[in-house]
Design an enzyme around this catalytic site. Structure first.
Site, PDB file in Angstrom:
ATOM      1  CG  HIS A   2      -2.179  -1.481   0.749  1.00  0.00           C
ATOM      2  ND1 HIS A   2      -2.593  -1.776   2.575  1.00  0.00           N
ATOM      3  CD2 HIS A   2      -2.350  -2.152   0.014  1.00  0.00           C
ATOM      4  CE1 HIS A   2      -3.729  -2.609   1.598  1.00  0.00           C
ATOM      5  NE2 HIS A   2      -3.749  -2.506   0.573  1.00  0.00           N
ATOM      6  CB  CYS A  18       5.041  15.628 -14.124  1.00  0.00           C
ATOM      7  SG  CYS A  18       5.496  16.471 -12.510  1.00  0.00           S
ATOM      8  CB  CYS A  59       4.673  19.549  -8.914  1.00  0.00           C
ATOM      9  SG  CYS A  59       6.338  18.595  -9.666  1.00  0.00           S
ATOM     10  CB  CYS A  78       4.420  20.255 -13.545  1.00  0.00           C
ATOM     11  SG  CYS A  78       3.687  19.355 -12.878  1.00  0.00           S
TER      12      CYS A  78
HETATM   13  C1  BV8 Z   1      -8.412  -2.344  -5.433  1.00  0.00           C
HETATM   14  C2  BV8 Z   1      -4.297   3.392   2.437  1.00  0.00           C
HETATM   15  C3  BV8 Z   1      -9.652  -2.321  -7.365  1.00  0.00           C
HETATM   16  C4  BV8 Z   1      -2.897   3.750   3.612  1.00  0.00           C
HETATM   17  C5  BV8 Z   1      -5.792   1.364   2.351  1.00  0.00           C
HETATM   18  C6  BV8 Z   1     -16.205  -5.064  -1.646  1.00  0.00           C
HETATM   19  C7  BV8 Z   1     -15.275  -6.289  -1.161  1.00  0.00           C
HETATM   20  C8  BV8 Z   1     -14.261  -7.144  -1.733  1.00  0.00           C
HETATM   21  C9  BV8 Z   1     -13.172  -5.623  -2.096  1.00  0.00           C
HETATM   22  C10 BV8 Z   1     -13.888  -4.483  -2.246  1.00  0.00           C
HETATM   23  C11 BV8 Z   1     -14.767  -4.562  -2.141  1.00  0.00           C
HETATM   24  N1  BV8 Z   1     -15.424  -2.948  -2.904  1.00  0.00           N
HETATM   25  C12 BV8 Z   1     -14.162  -2.623  -2.458  1.00  0.00           C
HETATM   26  C13 BV8 Z   1     -13.120  -2.506  -2.482  1.00  0.00           C
HETATM   27  C14 BV8 Z   1     -11.753  -3.347  -2.858  1.00  0.00           C
HETATM   28  C15 BV8 Z   1     -11.004  -2.400  -1.378  1.00  0.00           C
HETATM   29  C16 BV8 Z   1     -11.190  -2.960  -0.584  1.00  0.00           C
HETATM   30  O1  BV8 Z   1     -10.808  -4.336   0.156  1.00  0.00           O
HETATM   31  N2  BV8 Z   1     -12.281  -2.754   0.980  1.00  0.00           N
HETATM   32  C17 BV8 Z   1     -12.777  -3.705   1.732  1.00  0.00           C
HETATM   33  C18 BV8 Z   1     -12.985  -2.310   3.607  1.00  0.00           C
HETATM   34  C19 BV8 Z   1     -14.148  -4.122   1.446  1.00  0.00           C
HETATM   35  N3  BV8 Z   1     -10.266  -2.123  -2.103  1.00  0.00           N
HETATM   36  C20 BV8 Z   1      -8.890  -1.340  -2.686  1.00  0.00           C
HETATM   37  O2  BV8 Z   1      -9.852  -0.193  -3.090  1.00  0.00           O
HETATM   38  C21 BV8 Z   1      -7.470  -1.349  -3.388  1.00  0.00           C
HETATM   39  N4  BV8 Z   1      -7.960  -1.083  -4.294  1.00  0.00           N
HETATM   40  O3  BV8 Z   1      -9.389  -3.282  -4.848  1.00  0.00           O
HETATM   41  O4  BV8 Z   1      -8.399  -1.510  -6.829  1.00  0.00           O
HETATM   42  C22 BV8 Z   1      -8.561  -1.861  -8.888  1.00  0.00           C
HETATM   43  C23 BV8 Z   1      -9.347  -2.672 -10.310  1.00  0.00           C
HETATM   44  C24 BV8 Z   1      -8.875  -2.537 -11.051  1.00  0.00           C
HETATM   45  C25 BV8 Z   1      -9.139  -1.161 -11.070  1.00  0.00           C
HETATM   46  C26 BV8 Z   1      -8.986  -0.743  -9.980  1.00  0.00           C
HETATM   47  C27 BV8 Z   1      -8.752   0.100  -9.089  1.00  0.00           C
HETATM   48  C28 BV8 Z   1      -6.740  -0.396  -2.365  1.00  0.00           C
HETATM   49  C29 BV8 Z   1      -6.620  -1.306  -1.213  1.00  0.00           C
HETATM   50  C30 BV8 Z   1      -5.928  -0.294  -0.028  1.00  0.00           C
HETATM   51  C31 BV8 Z   1      -6.590   0.589   0.381  1.00  0.00           C
HETATM   52  N5  BV8 Z   1      -5.643   1.575   1.137  1.00  0.00           N
HETATM   53  N6  BV8 Z   1      -4.953   2.503   3.154  1.00  0.00           N
HETATM   54  C32 BV8 Z   1      -2.740   4.222   4.140  1.00  0.00           C
HETATM   55  O5  BV8 Z   1      -3.494   5.346   4.333  1.00  0.00           O
HETATM   56  O6  BV8 Z   1      -2.325   3.373   5.112  1.00  0.00           O
HETATM   57  S1  BV8 Z   1      -6.584   0.137   3.765  1.00  0.00           S
HETATM   58  C33 BV8 Z   1      -6.119   0.667   4.559  1.00  0.00           C
HETATM   59  O7  BV8 Z   1      -6.775  -0.606   5.671  1.00  0.00           O
HETATM   60  C34 BV8 Z   1      -4.581   0.454   5.724  1.00  0.00           C
HETATM   61  O8  BV8 Z   1      -3.673   0.457   3.823  1.00  0.00           O
HETATM   62  C35 BV8 Z   1      -4.151  -0.731   6.762  1.00  0.00           C
HETATM   63  O9  BV8 Z   1      -3.407  -1.465   5.601  1.00  0.00           O
HETATM   64  C36 BV8 Z   1      -5.342  -1.407   5.119  1.00  0.00           C
HETATM   65  C37 BV8 Z   1      -6.051  -3.523   6.502  1.00  0.00           C
HETATM   66  O10 BV8 Z   1      -6.191  -2.477   7.346  1.00  0.00           O
HETATM   67  P1  BV8 Z   1      -4.783  -3.607   8.685  1.00  0.00           P
HETATM   68  O11 BV8 Z   1      -3.912  -3.961   8.676  1.00  0.00           O
HETATM   69  O12 BV8 Z   1      -5.759  -4.706   8.790  1.00  0.00           O
HETATM   70  O13 BV8 Z   1      -5.561  -2.736  10.086  1.00  0.00           O
HETATM   71  P2  BV8 Z   1      -7.003  -3.370  10.819  1.00  0.00           P
HETATM   72  O14 BV8 Z   1      -7.068  -1.822  12.082  1.00  0.00           O
HETATM   73  O15 BV8 Z   1      -8.104  -3.384   9.647  1.00  0.00           O
HETATM   74  O16 BV8 Z   1      -7.387  -3.802  12.139  1.00  0.00           O
HETATM   75  C38 BV8 Z   1      -5.630  -4.315  12.664  1.00  0.00           C
HETATM   76  C39 BV8 Z   1      -5.837  -6.085  13.147  1.00  0.00           C
HETATM   77  O17 BV8 Z   1      -4.799  -6.073  13.898  1.00  0.00           O
HETATM   78  C40 BV8 Z   1      -6.873  -6.200  13.791  1.00  0.00           C
HETATM   79  O18 BV8 Z   1      -7.532  -6.892  13.707  1.00  0.00           O
HETATM   80  C41 BV8 Z   1      -6.269  -5.992  14.972  1.00  0.00           C
HETATM   81  O19 BV8 Z   1      -7.093  -6.966  16.073  1.00  0.00           O
HETATM   82  C42 BV8 Z   1      -5.335  -5.939  15.353  1.00  0.00           C
HETATM   83  N7  BV8 Z   1      -4.433  -6.190  16.402  1.00  0.00           N
HETATM   84  C43 BV8 Z   1      -4.390  -4.741  17.203  1.00  0.00           C
HETATM   85  N8  BV8 Z   1      -2.862  -5.140  18.253  1.00  0.00           N
HETATM   86  C44 BV8 Z   1      -2.316  -6.425  18.112  1.00  0.00           C
HETATM   87  C45 BV8 Z   1      -3.202  -6.653  16.661  1.00  0.00           C
HETATM   88  N9  BV8 Z   1      -2.505  -7.671  16.719  1.00  0.00           N
HETATM   89  C46 BV8 Z   1      -1.168  -8.110  16.970  1.00  0.00           C
HETATM   90  N10 BV8 Z   1      -0.576  -7.558  18.210  1.00  0.00           N
HETATM   91  C47 BV8 Z   1      -1.203  -5.986  18.357  1.00  0.00           C
HETATM   92  N11 BV8 Z   1      -0.276  -5.916  19.401  1.00  0.00           N
HETATM   93 ZN    ZN Z   2       4.629  17.754 -11.387  1.00  0.00          ZN
END
Ligand code: BV8
Ligand code: ZN
Length: 250
Positions: free
Chosen positions: A118, A129, A147, A150
């Site tokens: 990500h 650009c 930028c 540009c």
């Molecule tokens: C794409 C930006 C397609 C960076 C992020 C319906 C069904 C299926 C998929 C989709 C759907 N509708 C839309 C989609 C696609 C979508 C998606 O999956 N949505 C989900 C929500 C349903 N995906 C996308 O859009 C991706 N792109 O599919 O493109 C496409 C195809 C063709 C042409 C064009 C496009 C892009 C996905 C990336 C999104 N960007 N962030 C930033 O700002 O960080 S996502 C965001 O969630 C973060 O990046 C993060 O990495 C990601 C996952 O979250 P987690 O890391 O799991 O964090 P979370 O808080 O959820 O969980 C933490 C866990 O840790 C918990 O389980 C907790 O219990 C545990 N924990 C806590 N403390 C501890 C621990 N474990 C161990 N030890 C501890 N101490």
């Molecule tokens: Zn530029």
């Protein structure tokens, strides 16, 4: 943490390890997760911030959110979970660390083979650009960086919802999941695709799959084992077993 006899046996035999991490591995460093109780998404909805349309609509708000996270990340350090993964990498022949995190903490902990699905919050680029700008200037109009080449809008170099993941990075991640004999999924709610497809990819290719999380997730049922607990407590036990068995000195 006492590991199961089966996992200890696997650790003795495994040559190829693939790890997928999420925000949970950085929680013990003080970086809020997205969906936890005090998670980042609690204050803001992802639709409002982590997508391109939101950025075009209100680049200042989106940059405020990313700058808040960048400044926080500069104050934190890798924890025992990050460090243990860097040790495991030393103890096996073929190790791939796939992360959904953008906080750069794995590299700071010494991990080498890191695939950032990500992007990386400390990098930025121009939407017109494509010029990279890792030191954007926020002193301009509306505190939105422009930028230097540009004049276009500069954005964080992270993958937003609806955006493609860097294709070569995800393909390499899939290959690593397909060839590994042990797949470890750490600290992710495993609901964001396509990253969340990797555990099943590893399982279908025959890997022994384990999940490390403080609670069960939507995907817990597919893992051979779910080790409930903090990454910073559990991963050192896994690293100790591999190193002890392999006799690799840290
Ligand atoms: C794409 C930006 C397609 C960076 C992020 C319906 C069904 C299926 C998929 C989709 C759907 N509708 C839309 C989609 C696609 C979508 C998606 O999956 N949505 C989900 C929500 C349903 N995906 C996308 O859009 C991706 N792109 O599919 O493109 C496409 C195809 C063709 C042409 C064009 C496009 C892009 C996905 C990336 C999104 N960007 N962030 C930033 O700002 O960080 S996502 C965001 O969630 C973060 O990046 C993060 O990495 C990601 C996952 O979250 P987690 O890391 O799991 O964090 P979370 O808080 O959820 O969980 C933490 C866990 O840790 C918990 O389980 C907790 O219990 C545990 N924990 C806590 N403390 C501890 C621990 N474990 C161990 N030890 C501890 N101490
Ligand atoms: Zn530029």
């Amino acid at each position: 943490m006492k590991l199961s006899d089966e996992l200890c046996r696997i650790l003795q035999e495994t040559r190829t390890v693939c790890v997928l991490t999420g925000a949970g591995i950085s929680a013990e460093s003080g970086v809020p997760t997205f969906r936890g109780a005090e998670g980042l998404w609690k204050k803001f909805r992802p639709e409002e911030l982590a997508n391109f349309d939101a950025f075009i609509r209100n680049p200042q708000l989106v940059w405020e959110w990313y700058n808040y996270r960048r400044q926080l990340i500069e104050t934190v350090t890798p924890n025992q979970g990050h460090i243990a993964l860097a040790r495991i990498e030393q103890g096996v022949d073929d190790f791939t660390l796939i992360t959904q995190n953008v906080d750069n903490l794995h590299r700071r902990a010494g991990s080498k083979n890191v695939l950032e699905l990500h992007g990386n919050i400390m990098q930025s680029y121009c939407i017109e650009c494509g010029a990279k700008d890792d030191h954007p200037d926020f002193s301009g109009e509306n505190k939105v960086p422009r930028c230097k080449t540009c004049g276009g809008l500069v954005r964080p170099d992270v993958v937003w919802f609806g955006e493609m993941l860097p294709q070569h990075v995800f393909e390499e991640a899939e290959r690593a999941a397909q060839r590994c004999s042990l797949f470890i999924c750490v600290g992710t709610s495993a609901i964001v695709y396509p990253a969340a497809s990797l555990p099943m990819t590893a399982k279908q290719a025959g890997a022994y799959t384990i999940e490390v999380n403080i609670e069960r997730t939507e995907q817990s049922r597919i893992f051979d084992e779910t080790l409930l607990g903090k990454a910073g407590d559990i991963l050192p036990s896994i690293a100790d077993s591999i190193q002890l068995i392999k006799g690799v000195k840290a």
